[in-house]
Design a protein around this motif. Structure first.
Motif, PDB file in Angstrom:
ATOM      1  N   GLY A  93      -2.078   4.758  -4.762  1.00  0.00           N
ATOM      2  CA  GLY A  93      -2.974   3.559  -4.516  1.00  0.00           C
ATOM      3  C   GLY A  93      -3.865   3.860  -3.568  1.00  0.00           C
ATOM      4  O   GLY A  93      -3.714   4.225  -2.677  1.00  0.00           O
ATOM      5  N   THR A  94      -5.118   3.262  -3.875  1.00  0.00           N
ATOM      6  CA  THR A  94      -6.229   3.533  -2.863  1.00  0.00           C
ATOM      7  C   THR A  94      -6.336   2.029  -1.997  1.00  0.00           C
ATOM      8  O   THR A  94      -5.870   1.050  -2.320  1.00  0.00           O
ATOM      9  N   TYR A  95      -7.025   2.183  -0.844  1.00  0.00           N
ATOM     10  CA  TYR A  95      -7.031   0.991  -0.065  1.00  0.00           C
ATOM     11  C   TYR A  95      -7.823  -0.101  -0.917  1.00  0.00           C
ATOM     12  O   TYR A  95      -7.528  -1.175  -0.958  1.00  0.00           O
ATOM     13  N   ALA A  96      -8.808   0.251  -1.749  1.00  0.00           N
ATOM     14  CA  ALA A  96      -9.502  -0.885  -2.470  1.00  0.00           C
ATOM     15  C   ALA A  96      -8.834  -1.477  -3.473  1.00  0.00           C
ATOM     16  O   ALA A  96      -8.901  -2.514  -3.723  1.00  0.00           O
ATOM     17  N   SER A  97      -7.858  -0.508  -4.248  1.00  0.00           N
ATOM     18  CA  SER A  97      -7.107  -1.314  -5.243  1.00  0.00           C
ATOM     19  C   SER A  97      -6.036  -2.360  -4.810  1.00  0.00           C
ATOM     20  O   SER A  97      -5.787  -3.185  -5.368  1.00  0.00           O
ATOM     21  N   VAL A  98      -5.524  -1.779  -3.661  1.00  0.00           N
ATOM     22  CA  VAL A  98      -4.388  -2.501  -3.059  1.00  0.00           C
ATOM     23  C   VAL A  98      -5.002  -3.803  -2.407  1.00  0.00           C
ATOM     24  O   VAL A  98      -4.636  -5.019  -2.678  1.00  0.00           O
ATOM     25  N   ALA A  99      -6.164  -3.556  -1.931  1.00  0.00           N
ATOM     26  CA  ALA A  99      -6.752  -4.834  -1.147  1.00  0.00           C
ATOM     27  C   ALA A  99      -7.280  -5.827  -1.892  1.00  0.00           C
ATOM     28  O   ALA A  99      -7.047  -6.961  -1.674  1.00  0.00           O
ATOM     29  N   LYS A 100      -7.725  -5.441  -3.251  1.00  0.00           N
ATOM     30  CA  LYS A 100      -8.204  -6.258  -4.384  1.00  0.00           C
ATOM     31  C   LYS A 100      -6.754  -7.033  -4.856  1.00  0.00           C
ATOM     32  O   LYS A 100      -6.980  -8.202  -5.096  1.00  0.00           O
ATOM     33  N   GLU A 101      -5.769  -6.372  -5.008  1.00  0.00           N
ATOM     34  CA  GLU A 101      -4.486  -7.140  -5.490  1.00  0.00           C
ATOM     35  C   GLU A 101      -4.018  -8.277  -4.364  1.00  0.00           C
ATOM     36  O   GLU A 101      -3.882  -9.277  -4.755  1.00  0.00           O
ATOM     37  N   VAL A 102      -4.242  -7.982  -3.144  1.00  0.00           N
ATOM     38  CA  VAL A 102      -3.939  -8.739  -2.104  1.00  0.00           C
ATOM     39  C   VAL A 102      -4.887  -9.913  -1.830  1.00  0.00           C
ATOM     40  O   VAL A 102      -4.593 -11.067  -1.325  1.00  0.00           O
ATOM     41  N   GLY A 103      -6.098  -9.488  -2.056  1.00  0.00           N
ATOM     42  CA  GLY A 103      -7.277 -10.588  -1.708  1.00  0.00           C
ATOM     43  C   GLY A 103      -7.808 -10.483  -0.099  1.00  0.00           C
ATOM     44  O   GLY A 103      -8.148 -11.207   0.218  1.00  0.00           O
ATOM     45  N   VAL A 104      -7.970  -9.020   0.262  1.00  0.00           N
ATOM     46  CA  VAL A 104      -8.387  -8.875   1.311  1.00  0.00           C
ATOM     47  C   VAL A 104      -9.332  -7.659   1.524  1.00  0.00           C
ATOM     48  O   VAL A 104      -9.298  -7.079   0.258  1.00  0.00           O
ATOM     49  N   SER A 105     -10.170  -7.479   2.295  1.00  0.00           N
ATOM     50  CA  SER A 105     -11.455  -6.408   2.348  1.00  0.00           C
ATOM     51  C   SER A 105     -10.347  -4.937   2.567  1.00  0.00           C
ATOM     52  O   SER A 105      -9.544  -4.927   3.047  1.00  0.00           O
ATOM     53  N   HIS A 106     -11.001  -3.971   1.996  1.00  0.00           N
ATOM     54  CA  HIS A 106     -10.335  -2.621   2.068  1.00  0.00           C
ATOM     55  C   HIS A 106     -10.384  -2.149   3.322  1.00  0.00           C
ATOM     56  O   HIS A 106      -9.513  -1.292   3.832  1.00  0.00           O
ATOM     57  N   LYS A 107     -11.572  -2.533   3.926  1.00  0.00           N
ATOM     58  CA  LYS A 107     -11.618  -2.145   5.571  1.00  0.00           C
ATOM     59  C   LYS A 107     -10.602  -2.879   6.440  1.00  0.00           C
ATOM     60  O   LYS A 107      -9.795  -2.198   7.241  1.00  0.00           O
ATOM     61  N   THR A 108     -10.126  -4.231   6.174  1.00  0.00           N
ATOM     62  CA  THR A 108      -9.226  -5.005   6.567  1.00  0.00           C
ATOM     63  C   THR A 108      -7.585  -4.163   6.356  1.00  0.00           C
ATOM     64  O   THR A 108      -7.022  -3.895   7.370  1.00  0.00           O
ATOM     65  N   LEU A 109      -7.687  -4.016   5.199  1.00  0.00           N
ATOM     66  CA  LEU A 109      -6.384  -3.213   4.959  1.00  0.00           C
ATOM     67  C   LEU A 109      -6.100  -1.807   5.498  1.00  0.00           C
ATOM     68  O   LEU A 109      -4.921  -1.693   6.046  1.00  0.00           O
ATOM     69  N   ARG A 110      -6.915  -1.129   5.594  1.00  0.00           N
ATOM     70  CA  ARG A 110      -7.030   0.160   6.144  1.00  0.00           C
ATOM     71  C   ARG A 110      -6.626   0.068   7.856  1.00  0.00           C
ATOM     72  O   ARG A 110      -6.150   0.738   8.310  1.00  0.00           O
ATOM     73  N   ILE A 111      -7.408  -1.039   8.350  1.00  0.00           N
ATOM     74  CA  ILE A 111      -7.050  -1.072   9.989  1.00  0.00           C
ATOM     75  C   ILE A 111      -5.773  -1.559  10.136  1.00  0.00           C
ATOM     76  O   ILE A 111      -5.013  -1.023  10.899  1.00  0.00           O
ATOM     77  N   TRP A 112      -5.114  -2.344   9.276  1.00  0.00           N
ATOM     78  CA  TRP A 112      -3.505  -2.776   9.273  1.00  0.00           C
ATOM     79  C   TRP A 112      -2.699  -1.645   9.115  1.00  0.00           C
ATOM     80  O   TRP A 112      -1.686  -1.352   9.922  1.00  0.00           O
ATOM     81  N   VAL A 113      -3.195  -0.785   8.161  1.00  0.00           N
ATOM     82  CA  VAL A 113      -2.241   0.209   7.639  1.00  0.00           C
ATOM     83  C   VAL A 113      -2.363   1.542   9.106  1.00  0.00           C
ATOM     84  O   VAL A 113      -1.383   1.820   9.503  1.00  0.00           O
ATOM     85  N   ARG A 114      -3.365   1.498   9.714  1.00  0.00           N
ATOM     86  CA  ARG A 114      -3.412   2.599  10.747  1.00  0.00           C
ATOM     87  C   ARG A 114      -2.718   1.822  11.757  1.00  0.00           C
ATOM     88  O   ARG A 114      -2.178   2.733  12.425  1.00  0.00           O
ATOM     89  N   TYR A 125       0.788  -1.145  -0.217  1.00  0.00           N
ATOM     90  CA  TYR A 125      -0.077  -0.111   0.137  1.00  0.00           C
ATOM     91  C   TYR A 125       0.890   1.148   0.011  1.00  0.00           C
ATOM     92  O   TYR A 125       0.716   2.364  -0.747  1.00  0.00           O
ATOM     93  N   HIS A 126       1.933   1.326   0.960  1.00  0.00           N
ATOM     94  CA  HIS A 126       2.858   2.415   0.918  1.00  0.00           C
ATOM     95  C   HIS A 126       3.500   2.528  -0.325  1.00  0.00           C
ATOM     96  O   HIS A 126       3.800   3.660  -0.524  1.00  0.00           O
ATOM     97  N   ALA A 127       3.846   1.363  -1.043  1.00  0.00           N
ATOM     98  CA  ALA A 127       4.740   1.492  -2.113  1.00  0.00           C
ATOM     99  C   ALA A 127       4.138   1.925  -3.438  1.00  0.00           C
ATOM    100  O   ALA A 127       4.696   2.425  -4.387  1.00  0.00           O
ATOM    101  N   SER A 128       2.792   1.775  -3.357  1.00  0.00           N
ATOM    102  CA  SER A 128       2.012   2.175  -4.507  1.00  0.00           C
ATOM    103  C   SER A 128       1.726   3.607  -4.514  1.00  0.00           C
ATOM    104  O   SER A 128       0.628   4.042  -3.675  1.00  0.00           O
ATOM    105  N   PRO A 129       2.113   4.423  -5.545  1.00  0.00           N
ATOM    106  CA  PRO A 129       1.761   5.854  -5.332  1.00  0.00           C
ATOM    107  C   PRO A 129       0.511   6.149  -5.929  1.00  0.00           C
ATOM    108  O   PRO A 129       0.034   5.484  -7.027  1.00  0.00           O
TER     109      PRO A 129
END
Length: 95
Positions: free
Chosen positions: A24-45, A18-22
């Motif tokens: 990049g939104t939570y949704a786009s990175v989460a889709k690549e990784v295969g998790v929910s965008h909410k889950t990714l947002r929690i992990w980033v925070r 997520y941090h490496a993709s300039p």
């Protein structure tokens, strides 16, 4: 639909992606990784909070403040109920 446990390495990799993709939104990175965008947002925070100096102390103080505010609300409500009850019963007595 159950919850999945992800390894700390997987989480760290997802946050790094997520941090490496300039731009990049939570949704786009989460889709690549295969998790929910909410889950990714929690992990980033959580990762960003852990990286701040004194984050543990601040989080503990914030939690304590939240608990104390809830306790103050409860005590104020109890005081108001007792005040109204005292007023009611004082009016009923004929001393």
């Amino acid at each position: 639909m159950g919850t999945r446990k992800y390894s700390p390495d997987f989480r760290a990799d997802a946050v790094a992606l997520y941090h490496a993709s300039p731009g990049g939104t939570y949704a786009s990175v989460a889709k690549e990784v295969g998790v929910s965008h909410k889950t990714l947002r929690i992990w980033v925070r959580k990762t960003e909070q852990a990286a701040r100096p004194g984050a543990g102390k601040a989080a503990a103080a914030e939690t304590e403040n939240r608990q104390l505010r809830a306790r103050v609300k409860e005590l104020e409500l109890e005081r108001e109920i007792l005040r109204k009850a005292a007023k009611f019963f004082a009016g009923e007595t004929s001393w």
